[in-house]
Scaffold this active site. Structure first.
Site: not given
Length: 334
Positions: A5, A30, A32, A63, A142, A145, A175-177, A197
């Site tokens: 990302s 990716h 965002d 996305h 949003g 991290g 998606d995320g962490g 990310g």
């Protein structure tokens, strides 16, 4: 599939972040897109994606974290997106149906996303068999991290039951962490694409970070295969499987069968050929085989993918996974 990302990098120089992902041999990039309304932050829109598109042949995984995506879907298609994902929270059966049909008409991948506190809506079940991607958010969307929300593991178990019932054949994207510590368990949950990310783009060496992600997935997949072998036949079957890939005539027989199978599958692609090295088993038994790539892509494809296939497919993918990769690459490189 590893999907860095780029918003986790330098937002003032996204061109360089795309180049870093390209050099790092990412599978997707990716993107965002945040409008400051559906989520508090804002990033960029289709105009920036259009500027970035000529910089790489890697598929753009767009996305959309925006309100009323149906109004803007055409702009993101025209900008060069290869997959466009919209959220359940801002669509209903009617608007998503319209988005779905527009994307299919333009041969763009259809994605659907759900936030951590959102269950898959019942109205979406009718679309599952034709979805290309389901993004399961494991952080509050949003900002980058955030830490992976552990309840996502249980949510994935619930989702897999629904997806299997409704013939979902697409790819689950986490998606995320996602990081090196949890990517193995996320893979075991059923995810096959991973957004990175800070764990990828936030690192100095993007290529090394992507390779580490692939190696972690490889370890998880091997562990799953060995566990399955143990369930089916105990330690004897596990040892036989391992032994087949160490020494013996049977190993050569299996290898020849796999070579013949892949040769038949590749021949049906009807494209030009280059030599690459691929991996055909979870135990890294490798062999040389000619695969075919689209005409006109020349040395760029050959330079990237000879090493790329070793990196991407060395996660222990079976032949079906290999040909999914080739067919996808063939589609977007034309």
């Amino acid at each position: 599939m590893i999907a860095p990302s780029i918003i986790a990098g330098d937002m003032t120089n996204l061109e360089n972040e795309v180049k870093r992902c390209d050099d790092g041999r990412a599978d997707y990039i990716h993107l965002d897109v945040m409008d400051g309304q559906f989520v508090p932050n804002s990033t960029f829109d289709y105009t920036k994606i259009k500027e970035l598109r000529p910089l790489t042949v890697i598929p753009f995984d767009t996305h959309l974290m925006i309100n009323e995506p149906v109004k803007h879907i055409g702009d993101y298609i025209d900008a060069g997106s290869d997959i466009v994902t919209v959220h359940a929270e801002v669509t209903d059966e009617s608007s998503f149906g319209e988005i779905h049909d527009i994307l299919k008409q333009h041969q763009v991948g259809v994605g659907f996303a759900i936030n951590p506190d959102t269950e898959l809506p019942e109205w979406s079940y009718k679309f599952l068999s034709t979805l290309d991607q389901l993004i399961v958010m494991s952080v509050i969307p949003g900002k980058s991290g955030q830490k992976y929300i552990e309840e996502t593991h249980a949510k994935m178990a619930r989702l897999n039951t629904i997806l299997n019932t409704h013939n979902f054949s697409g790819c689950i994207e986490a998606d995320g962490g996602v990081n090196l510590e949890n990517i193995g368990s996320v893979f075991a949950d059923g995810a096959r694409a991973f957004v990175g990310g800070g764990a990828i783009v936030g690192q100095q060496d993007v290529r090394a970070a992507i390779k580490d992600f692939r190696n972690a997935v490889l370890k998880s997949r091997r562990r799953m295969l060995l566990d399955k072998a143990n369930q089916l036949g105990g330690s004897d079957l596990v040892n036989k499987w391992i032994g087949l890939h160490v020494i013996g005539e049977k190993q050569e027989e299996i290898k020849d069968q796999q070579k013949a199978h892949i040769h038949r599958r590749v021949s049906r692609l009807g494209l030009f050929s280059h030599r690459v090295t691929t991996y055909i088993s979870p135990f890294d038994e490798k062999f040389e085989r000619r695969v075919r790539v689209p005409p006109g892509v020349g040395e760029l494809y050959h330079r990237r993918d000879e090493s790329d296939i070793r990196d991407c497919v060395s996660d222990g993918a079976g032949t079906s996974d290999i040909f999914t990769l080739f067919s996808e690459r063939s589609r977007w490189l034309r």
